[in-house]
Design an enzyme around this catalytic site. Structure first.
Site, PDB file in Angstrom:
ATOM      1  N   ARG A  79       0.841  -1.198   0.000  1.00  0.00           N
ATOM      2  CA  ARG A  79       0.000   0.000   0.000  1.00  0.00           C
ATOM      3  C   ARG A  79       0.876   1.247   0.000  1.00  0.00           C
ATOM      4  O   ARG A  79       1.896   1.302   0.690  1.00  0.00           O
ATOM      5  CB  ARG A  79      -0.903   0.012   1.244  1.00  0.00           C
ATOM      6  N   GLU A 173      -8.942   6.436   6.844  1.00  0.00           N
ATOM      7  CA  GLU A 173      -9.530   6.455   8.195  1.00  0.00           C
ATOM      8  C   GLU A 173     -10.554   7.587   8.331  1.00  0.00           C
ATOM      9  O   GLU A 173     -10.418   8.503   9.125  1.00  0.00           O
ATOM     10  CB  GLU A 173      -8.437   6.565   9.250  1.00  0.00           C
ATOM     11  N   GLU A 286      -4.157  -1.728   8.030  1.00  0.00           N
ATOM     12  CA  GLU A 286      -3.100  -1.208   8.893  1.00  0.00           C
ATOM     13  C   GLU A 286      -3.045  -2.038  10.165  1.00  0.00           C
ATOM     14  O   GLU A 286      -4.088  -2.273  10.795  1.00  0.00           O
ATOM     15  CB  GLU A 286      -3.345   0.255   9.289  1.00  0.00           C
TER      16      GLU A 286
END
Length: 372
Positions: A79, A173, A286
């Site tokens: 990523r 997020e 994550e």
């Protein structure tokens, strides 16, 4: 490959996951039989910055770059974040030329790519979603147009180089919205339908930008990223808002840091519940865990950590995390955040490098091989 088992093995799996919540370290022999996860790897967005400052990496078996070492360990996906106009301080360096060059390295290594669009000049996360300076003061209509155009322009650059991402995150997020204060939700306005509608418009603009360039999810999936991987009710609330605004998306991403987000059992519940309610696959995009005993969880941590802060403890955590995701019905992947973080002169790295997948000398840690 399907998860093979009977009612007895199901009880075993649930018991093992409960053990995670009870802080007992799971050993290799206790891990249940599981299906392989199709996407495993890491976010290596800071790698060229660290390399430029002298960071070196190895795996003890011939690989002499971080990317080569992680690929040899079985990582198949990387990523990369993208800022709109970063200022170049520390690791806030991920502008479009930097990211395109790193993406080409990822593709040359034979790995897939996840592109993480921050829609900010700096970090975007639950505490901040700052509008890029060049977009400040725009009306909602204008901001909606610029988000769509920016997203499409970025994807065109990737397509022109033959490095289209497998997944594009429209925001990073985004629990509290996007492009604050215009697209902010929550913090007292959780039930405010007009504000939710603004957030929905901005999200849909980003998705349209992706789909202008890549029409089919068979080529590129659109992901929405919620930070709290152990929060079943929070994930349900967030994606209920998204669905109410008719935002099209293909898959769900969550972050999971155990000192903030709870036990592995809570993660399992969130993945299964969210996947079932919204009929989407879920990825942990994550995660991290300490390999050094001198690192302590931040203030406000969610209870004691279940595994020792050591190379073996980090490995055990990673084994249990991968197993937890793999025994869910629609958990599809795990990506480690900032594995390349090692101490270098002139840069303060996250947690001093204690949460990476390389030791202080740049040698690959055993946990990396569990992401395979």
């Amino acid at each position: 490959m399907r998860l093979v088992g009977t009612a007895v093995s199901l009880v075993l799996v649930l018991g093992l996951l409960s053990a995670c919540a009870d802080s007992r370290e799971i050993t290799v022999g206790e891990l249940p039989t599981q299906r392989a996860l199709p996407m495993v790897g890491a976010d290596i967005s800071a790698l060229p910055r660290l390399e430029a400052l002298g960071a070196t990496y190895s795996n003890g078996a011939g690989a002499n770059t971080a990317l080569a070492a992680l690929r040899a360990a079985g990582h198949n996906t990387f990523r990369l974040r993208l800022f709109v106009n970063p200022n170049g301080t520390d690791v806030v360096v991920n502008d479009l030329p930097y990211t395109l060059a790193l993406a080409q390295r990822v593709r040359a290594a034979g790995a897939a790519l996840v592109l993480d669009l921050h829609y900010s000049d700096t970090w975007a996360d639950p505490a901040r979603q700052t509008i890029p300076a060049a977009w400040a003061g725009l009306t909602l209509d204008s901001l909606e147009r610029v988000v769509e155009r920016y997203t499409a322009d970025v994807l065109q650059q990737f397509r022109a180089r033959g490095i289209l991402p497998r997944i594009v995150q429209v925001g990073n997020e985004i629990d509290g919205g996007l492009l604050w204060p215009v697209g902010r939700i929550g913090n007292g306005t959780a039930g405010d339908a007009p504000q939710r509608a603004v957030f929905g418009r901005l999200l849909k603009a980003g998705v349209r930008g992706v789909r202008q360039v890549v029409a089919s999810p068979d080529t590129t999936l659109v992901m929405l990223h919620y930070s709290q991987g152990g929060n079943v009710s929070g994930a349900r609330w967030f994606f209920d808002q998204v669905v109410a605004e008719q935002v099209p998306f293909d898959v769900i991403g969550v972050s999971y840091y155990p000192w903030w987000h709870g036990s592995l059992e809570q993660l399992r519940q969130t993945i299964d519940s969210t996947a079932a309610r919204f009929n989407r696959d879920v990825y942990v995009v994550e995660t991290a865990y300490a390999w050094r005993p001198d690192w302590f969880a931040p203030a406000g941590a969610n209870g004691p950590l279940a595994y020792p802060r050591s190379p073996a403890g980090q490995q055990s955590f990673t084994q249990a995390l991968v197993s937890t995701v793999a025994v869910t019905a629609r958990g599809k992947g795990v990506l480690w955040w900032y594995p390349e973080a090692i101490p270098v002169s002139g840069l303060s790295v996250w947690a001093g490098g204690a949460l990476g997948l390389f030791d202080g000398a740049g040698r690959l840690l055993p946990a990396a091989a569990e992401l395979k």
